[in-house]
Write an enzyme that holds these catalytic residues in place. Structure first.
Site, PDB file in Angstrom:
ATOM      1  N   HIS A  65      63.411  48.487  51.953  1.00 37.00           N
ATOM      2  CA  HIS A  65      63.537  49.154  50.654  1.00 37.00           C
ATOM      3  C   HIS A  65      62.704  50.427  50.591  1.00 37.00           C
ATOM      4  O   HIS A  65      62.997  51.310  49.779  1.00 37.00           O
ATOM      5  CB  HIS A  65      63.145  48.188  49.535  1.00 37.00           C
ATOM      6  CG  HIS A  65      64.227  47.217  49.187  1.00 37.00           C
ATOM      7  ND1 HIS A  65      64.623  46.961  47.898  1.00 37.00           N
ATOM      8  CD2 HIS A  65      65.020  46.440  49.974  1.00 37.00           C
ATOM      9  CE1 HIS A  65      65.613  46.076  47.903  1.00 37.00           C
ATOM     10  NE2 HIS A  65      65.861  45.736  49.152  1.00 37.00           N
ATOM     11  N   SER A  75      56.565  54.892  49.658  1.00 32.75           N
ATOM     12  CA  SER A  75      56.724  55.117  48.216  1.00 32.75           C
ATOM     13  C   SER A  75      57.021  53.833  47.458  1.00 32.75           C
ATOM     14  O   SER A  75      56.694  53.722  46.269  1.00 32.75           O
ATOM     15  CB  SER A  75      57.822  56.152  47.956  1.00 32.75           C
ATOM     16  OG  SER A  75      59.058  55.746  48.523  1.00 32.75           O
TER      17      SER A  75
END
Length: 329
Positions: A65, A75
């Site tokens: 992801h 992130s």
């Protein structure tokens, strides 16, 4: 469906940049600056997995992801901080309430900061942790390359757009992978990571009880006996946060049973089963090959993981090395 798509010209600069950056990644990036990085990470993951058999799958999902949303830049680990321009990918509906494993990444980062402060990026910690997790679950050695730096922002809308969804068609899945220069073999091999882990009932609820908007109807591609099993685990009107095994045969082992399940119409998520149920699609032969030969699956999975781990990375002076994986410096 057309599965071999031409990459739009507008994407070429991005992909070329990725190729150039990848040359700066090496397997021994921390050999002098933090030589015990893998050993430290392995010890903490082994300890945590003794208390949570699902941990290895959680960590693998974190890495996936991360890479699928604007590249492998850590992130996905950032908490929302609007003042810093961080919306938080964690709040994307594909992640909210289901993405897990953050604590062990925090523990690894803390341990590394104690011995080699400001050296190992959170993005690399995710890659290392995924490598270790796959091996601990019985999967192949990945030999990940290192040298990524951390991004300074996270955009929720980008996560919503980029991450695969349970009802995605094969064409949509292929498109989401091709944006990252990942081909059909990568799609099938990386989907094989669903050989371990769980899925929330909310992801498969419509497939079991409201397929194509028809109340009480299920996806006809599900093997009937398996459908009843899934409906018992995820009953209509039940807890949508309850979980079902992605691989009911060997739910916590990294093997090729996932592909055998697809052959028997026992794929849990619609976008998994579609890899085998799409008549004439090149994914079908790949599912058959990987179901027949686990070594071939392992070889292709390792290759695809390295390829995915090099998507739009930050290197050199780009980005930063976060002191805390949950917030920018």
């Amino acid at each position: 469906m057309g599965l071999s798509k031409t990459i739009p010209l507008v994407l070429l600069p991005i992909l070329m940049f990725g190729v150039l950056s990848n040359a700066q990644l090496t397997s021994d990036f921390y050999s002098t600056t933090c030589p015990n990085v893998t050993a430290i990470a392995r010890g903490l993951i082994e300890r945590a997995s003794r208390n949570d058999v699902r941990l290895t799958a959680k960590v693998m999902r974190l890495h996936f992801h991360d890479c699928f949303v604007n590249g492998c830049d850590g992130s996905v680990l950032l908490d929302a901080a609007p003042a810093d321009g961080v919306e938080g990918e964690k709040e994307a509906f594909q992640n909210a309430g289901s993405l897990d494993g953050f604590e062990v990444i925090d523990d690894i980062k803390t341990a590394l900061e104690n011995v080699c402060p400001g050296v190992v990026s959170c993005a690399d910690i995710l890659a290392i942790a995924a490598e270790i997790s796959v091996a601990l679950a019985g999967g192949p050695s990945l030999d990940v390359l290192l040298g990524r730096r951390d991004g300074r922002t996270a955009i929720r809308a980008d996560a919503v757009a980029a991450l695969p969804l349970g009802p995605d068609s094969l064409e949509i899945l292929t498109s989401k992978f091709s944006v990252h220069n990942l081909d059909t073999t990568d799609l099938v091999a990386l989907s094989g990571a669903h050989t371990f882990g769980r899925v929330q009932c909310g992801v498969i609820n419509n497939r079991l009880h409201n397929f194509s908007g028809n109340s009480g109807q299920s996806d006809p591609s599900i093997e009937p006996e398996f459908l009843q099993t899934l409906r018992r685990q995820c009953p209509q009107g039940g807890d949508l946060t309850a979980r079902a095994n992605l691989d009911p045969t060997s739910p916590d082992s990294f093997d090729n049973d996932y592909f055998k399940n697809l052959q028997n119409n026992r794929g849990v998520i619609e976008s998994d089963q579609i890899l085998f149920s799409s008549t004439g699609a090149p994914t079908v032969s790949l599912v058959n090959r990987f179901a027949e030969n686990q070594n071939e699956f392992f070889t292709n999975f390792a290759r695809s993981m390295i390829k995915m781990g090099n998507v739009r990375i930050l290197t050199g002076r780009e980005g930063e090395i976060r002191r805390d994986c949950r917030r920018v410096n």
